[in-house]
Write a protein that holds these residues in place. Structure first.
Motif, short mmCIF file in Angstrom:
data_model
loop_
_atom_site.label_atom_id
_atom_site.label_comp_id
_atom_site.label_asym_id
_atom_site.label_seq_id
_atom_site.Cartn_x
_atom_site.Cartn_y
_atom_site.Cartn_z
N LEU A 6 0.69 -1.07 0.13
CA LEU A 6 -0.11 0.03 0.24
C LEU A 6 0.93 1.18 -0.03
CD1 LEU A 6 -2.83 -0.86 2.70
CD2 LEU A 6 -2.56 -1.45 0.38
N THR A 7 0.41 2.47 -0.46
CA THR A 7 0.95 3.69 -0.52
C THR A 7 0.68 3.95 0.76
OG1 THR A 7 -1.01 5.07 -1.28
CG2 THR A 7 0.48 4.04 -2.86
N ASP A 8 1.29 5.24 1.31
CA ASP A 8 1.38 5.84 2.61
C ASP A 8 -0.17 6.37 2.53
OD1 ASP A 8 3.69 5.30 3.57
OD2 ASP A 8 4.47 7.40 2.91
N ALA A 56 -10.62 9.90 0.60
CA ALA A 56 -10.42 10.84 -0.30
C ALA A 56 -9.21 10.99 -0.95
CB ALA A 56 -11.27 12.03 -0.11
N ARG A 57 -8.14 11.10 0.10
CA ARG A 57 -6.78 11.53 -0.20
C ARG A 57 -6.34 10.22 -0.83
NH1 ARG A 57 -4.99 14.67 5.12
NH2 ARG A 57 -5.94 16.57 4.81
N ALA A 58 -6.70 9.30 -0.78
CA ALA A 58 -6.08 7.98 -1.09
C ALA A 58 -6.79 7.65 -2.47
CB ALA A 58 -6.24 6.73 -0.33
N GLY A 59 -7.84 8.46 -3.00
CA GLY A 59 -8.41 8.29 -4.28
C GLY A 59 -9.34 7.04 -4.18
N LEU A 60 -10.12 6.81 -3.03
CA LEU A 60 -10.91 5.57 -2.88
C LEU A 60 -12.28 6.01 -2.82
CD1 LEU A 60 -8.36 3.66 -0.54
CD2 LEU A 60 -8.81 2.95 -2.88
N ALA A 61 -12.74 7.39 -2.91
CA ALA A 61 -13.89 7.52 -2.75
C ALA A 61 -14.85 6.88 -3.94
CB ALA A 61 -14.30 9.20 -2.50
#
Length: 78
Positions: A6-8, A56-61
């Motif tokens: 996973l990314t941070d 949202a920051r992880a682009g998962l929304a």
């Protein structure tokens, strides 16, 4: 199956979700008592906001399938 790296931001999203999940479970566990009407469990707005922001920051929304796949890979049930 190899574990996903996973990314941070993705790791932060998974951790925030797990905190939210544990908070909800704790709220439900404390609702034992005499039978009768019980309101919905209260989750502190800050816990929910943290999870939403991290997702949202992880682009998962809106990409729940990918998120739950990451969650399973990173934190499998015992």
């Amino acid at each position: 199956m190899s574990a996903a790296v996973l990314t941070d931001r993705e790791r932060t999203a998974v951790q925030a979700y797990l905190r939210l999940l544990h908070t909800v479970r704790a709220a439900l566990d404390t609702q034992s008592g005499p039978p009768g009407p019980v309101g919905p469990p209260m989750v502190p707005p800050s816990v929910l906001a943290e999870a939403e922001t991290a997702l949202a920051r992880a682009g998962l929304a809106g990409n729940e399938e990918a998120f739950f796949r990451m969650l399973r890979d990173w934190h499998p049930e015992p």
